[in-house]
Motif scaffolding. Structure first.
Motif, mmCIF file in Angstrom:
data_model
loop_
_atom_site.group_PDB
_atom_site.id
_atom_site.type_symbol
_atom_site.label_atom_id
_atom_site.label_comp_id
_atom_site.label_asym_id
_atom_site.label_seq_id
_atom_site.Cartn_x
_atom_site.Cartn_y
_atom_site.Cartn_z
ATOM 1 N N ASN A 165 0.788 -1.240 0.000
ATOM 2 C CA ASN A 165 0.000 0.000 0.000
ATOM 3 C C ASN A 165 0.817 1.285 0.000
ATOM 4 O OD1 ASN A 165 -2.876 -1.013 0.222
ATOM 5 N ND2 ASN A 165 -1.867 -2.162 1.856
ATOM 6 N N MET A 166 2.139 1.190 0.087
ATOM 7 C CA MET A 166 2.964 2.397 0.119
ATOM 8 C C MET A 166 2.997 3.069 -1.253
ATOM 9 S SD MET A 166 6.705 0.548 0.409
ATOM 10 C CE MET A 166 7.910 1.641 -0.328
ATOM 11 N N GLY A 167 3.263 4.377 -1.233
ATOM 12 C CA GLY A 167 3.359 5.136 -2.472
ATOM 13 C C GLY A 167 4.575 4.741 -3.290
ATOM 14 N N LYS A 168 4.558 5.108 -4.555
ATOM 15 C CA LYS A 168 5.629 4.722 -5.481
ATOM 16 C C LYS A 168 6.982 5.340 -5.139
ATOM 17 C CE LYS A 168 2.692 3.611 -9.393
ATOM 18 N NZ LYS A 168 2.578 2.255 -8.974
ATOM 19 N N GLN A 169 7.008 6.441 -4.413
ATOM 20 C CA GLN A 169 8.271 7.085 -4.034
ATOM 21 C C GLN A 169 8.604 6.898 -2.551
ATOM 22 O OE1 GLN A 169 10.150 8.279 -6.489
ATOM 23 N NE2 GLN A 169 8.478 7.613 -7.797
ATOM 24 N N ALA A 170 7.772 6.168 -1.826
ATOM 25 C CA ALA A 170 7.952 5.989 -0.382
ATOM 26 C C ALA A 170 9.092 5.012 -0.076
ATOM 27 C CB ALA A 170 6.656 5.505 0.249
ATOM 28 N N PHE A 171 9.604 5.108 1.148
ATOM 29 C CA PHE A 171 10.634 4.210 1.658
ATOM 30 C C PHE A 171 10.055 3.413 2.818
ATOM 31 C CE2 PHE A 171 13.022 7.438 -0.489
ATOM 32 C CZ PHE A 171 14.082 6.757 -1.057
ATOM 33 N N LEU A 172 10.441 2.141 2.899
ATOM 34 C CA LEU A 172 9.974 1.257 3.960
ATOM 35 C C LEU A 172 11.179 0.600 4.622
ATOM 36 C CD1 LEU A 172 7.935 -0.482 5.566
ATOM 37 C CD2 LEU A 172 7.694 -1.916 3.515
ATOM 38 N N TYR A 173 11.222 0.700 5.949
ATOM 39 C CA TYR A 173 12.262 0.065 6.748
ATOM 40 C C TYR A 173 11.604 -1.001 7.617
ATOM 41 C CZ TYR A 173 14.975 4.173 5.456
ATOM 42 O OH TYR A 173 15.618 5.147 4.747
ATOM 43 N N GLY A 174 12.212 -2.181 7.662
ATOM 44 C CA GLY A 174 11.722 -3.252 8.508
ATOM 45 C C GLY A 174 12.830 -3.746 9.422
ATOM 46 N N PHE A 175 12.530 -3.869 10.713
ATOM 47 C CA PHE A 175 13.518 -4.274 11.706
ATOM 48 C C PHE A 175 13.075 -5.539 12.429
ATOM 49 C CE2 PHE A 175 13.786 0.574 12.476
ATOM 50 C CZ PHE A 175 14.565 0.762 11.354
ATOM 51 N N ASP A 176 14.041 -6.342 12.837
ATOM 52 C CA ASP A 176 13.768 -7.455 13.739
ATOM 53 C C ASP A 176 15.083 -7.895 14.367
ATOM 54 O OD1 ASP A 176 10.998 -9.294 13.951
ATOM 55 O OD2 ASP A 176 12.793 -10.192 14.819
ATOM 56 N N ILE A 177 14.981 -8.499 15.565
ATOM 57 C CA ILE A 177 16.179 -8.982 16.259
ATOM 58 C C ILE A 177 16.527 -10.411 15.861
ATOM 59 C CG2 ILE A 177 15.928 -7.453 18.253
ATOM 60 C CD1 ILE A 177 14.818 -9.918 19.782
ATOM 61 N N GLN A 178 15.669 -11.042 15.058
ATOM 62 C CA GLN A 178 15.912 -12.418 14.645
ATOM 63 C C GLN A 178 16.128 -12.492 13.133
ATOM 64 O OE1 GLN A 178 13.517 -15.533 16.789
ATOM 65 N NE2 GLN A 178 12.289 -13.728 17.328
ATOM 66 N N ALA A 179 17.248 -13.079 12.743
ATOM 67 C CA ALA A 179 17.551 -13.230 11.315
ATOM 68 C C ALA A 179 16.472 -14.048 10.608
ATOM 69 C CB ALA A 179 18.923 -13.878 11.139
ATOM 70 N N SER A 180 15.922 -15.047 11.293
ATOM 71 C CA SER A 180 14.879 -15.880 10.675
ATOM 72 C C SER A 180 13.630 -15.061 10.354
ATOM 73 C CB SER A 180 14.523 -17.060 11.578
ATOM 74 O OG SER A 180 14.002 -16.606 12.816
ATOM 75 N N ALA A 181 13.322 -14.074 11.183
ATOM 76 C CA ALA A 181 12.166 -13.206 10.932
ATOM 77 C C ALA A 181 12.406 -12.356 9.689
ATOM 78 C CB ALA A 181 11.899 -12.315 12.141
ATOM 79 N N LEU A 182 13.608 -11.816 9.558
ATOM 80 C CA LEU A 182 13.921 -11.013 8.368
ATOM 81 C C LEU A 182 13.918 -11.867 7.112
ATOM 82 C CD1 LEU A 182 16.641 -8.535 9.659
ATOM 83 C CD2 LEU A 182 14.193 -8.134 9.325
ATOM 84 N N ALA A 183 14.420 -13.087 7.212
ATOM 85 C CA ALA A 183 14.414 -13.992 6.055
ATOM 86 C C ALA A 183 12.978 -14.309 5.637
ATOM 87 C CB ALA A 183 15.179 -15.272 6.372
ATOM 88 N N SER A 184 12.118 -14.558 6.610
ATOM 89 C CA SER A 184 10.706 -14.836 6.340
ATOM 90 C C SER A 184 10.036 -13.622 5.708
ATOM 91 C CB SER A 184 10.005 -15.224 7.639
ATOM 92 O OG SER A 184 8.635 -15.432 7.427
#
Length: 191
Positions: free
Chosen positions: A44-63
């Motif tokens: 749903n983000m705009g075409k010029q928007a930036f999205l950052y995602g954080f997690d303390i578990q590598a498996s969560a980021l991989a998922s």
């Protein structure tokens, strides 16, 4: 729109967030988990928007990355970072317009690894200072476990002391569900 947008805190979060997500320039998922919130933001983000995602578990980021790739949504304006959200939020040089937290533990993961109340409070406080004017912070809290209840209660206490002249803060929780259903905090910075 979801068929039942009010049946739980996450569904309500997405329903309320949608108009803000569409016009936000910088979005942050503070707790990627299995990537459901990150996917919602990416869809749903705009075409010029930036999205950052954080997690303390590598498996969560991989998922999360896998979920985004499967849906054809992983691109250069989406950054996934491993580490504690209060540290990583501090590293963003852009001003966030929308921040989401989905507290607790990674569904299907190790339940002994969960968000920490003291770190959550630091991250929320930092978010309050970084969020843009009219920006939104949404936090889904899970009081169904002792740690989750402590985190929700301390978060509620902390947010009850946020200056009313600078922020609007509300809390929603189902009234007729058994046990302790998840609740949703919504914070908006005033202009």
């Amino acid at each position: 729109m979801e068929e039942y947008p009010f049946h739980n805190a996450v569904a309500l979060c997405h329903t309320l967030a949608l108009p803000f997500v569409k016009r936000a320039q910088v979005l942050v998922d503070m707790t990627c988990g299995n990537g459901h919130d990150t996917l919602f933001l990416a869809e749903n983000m705009g075409k010029q928007a930036f999205l950052y995602g954080f997690d303390i578990q590598a498996s969560a980021l991989a998922s999360t990355q896998s979920r985004l790739e499967t849906n054809g949504l992983f691109h250069e304006r989406i950054q996934l970072k491993l580490g504690s959200h209060e540290n990583l939020l501090n590293e963003i040089d852009k001003i966030p317009d929308f921040i989401v937290f989905n507290l607790g533990y990674l569904p299907g993961g190790n339940r002994t690894i969960h968000t920490d109340t003291a770190i959550t409070l630091k991250a929320v406080d930092l978010g309050l200072h970084k969020i843009s004017v009219n920006g939104i912070i949404m936090i889904v809290a899970y009081p169904g476990t002792p740690d989750g209840k402590k985190e929700k209660d301390e978060l509620a206490s902390f947010l009850s002391h946020v200056p009313q002249k600078r922020f609007d803060v509300s809390y929603w929780q189902p009234a007729n569900q058994v046990h302790e259903p998840p609740g949703l905090f919504v914070i908006q910075k005033r202009g």
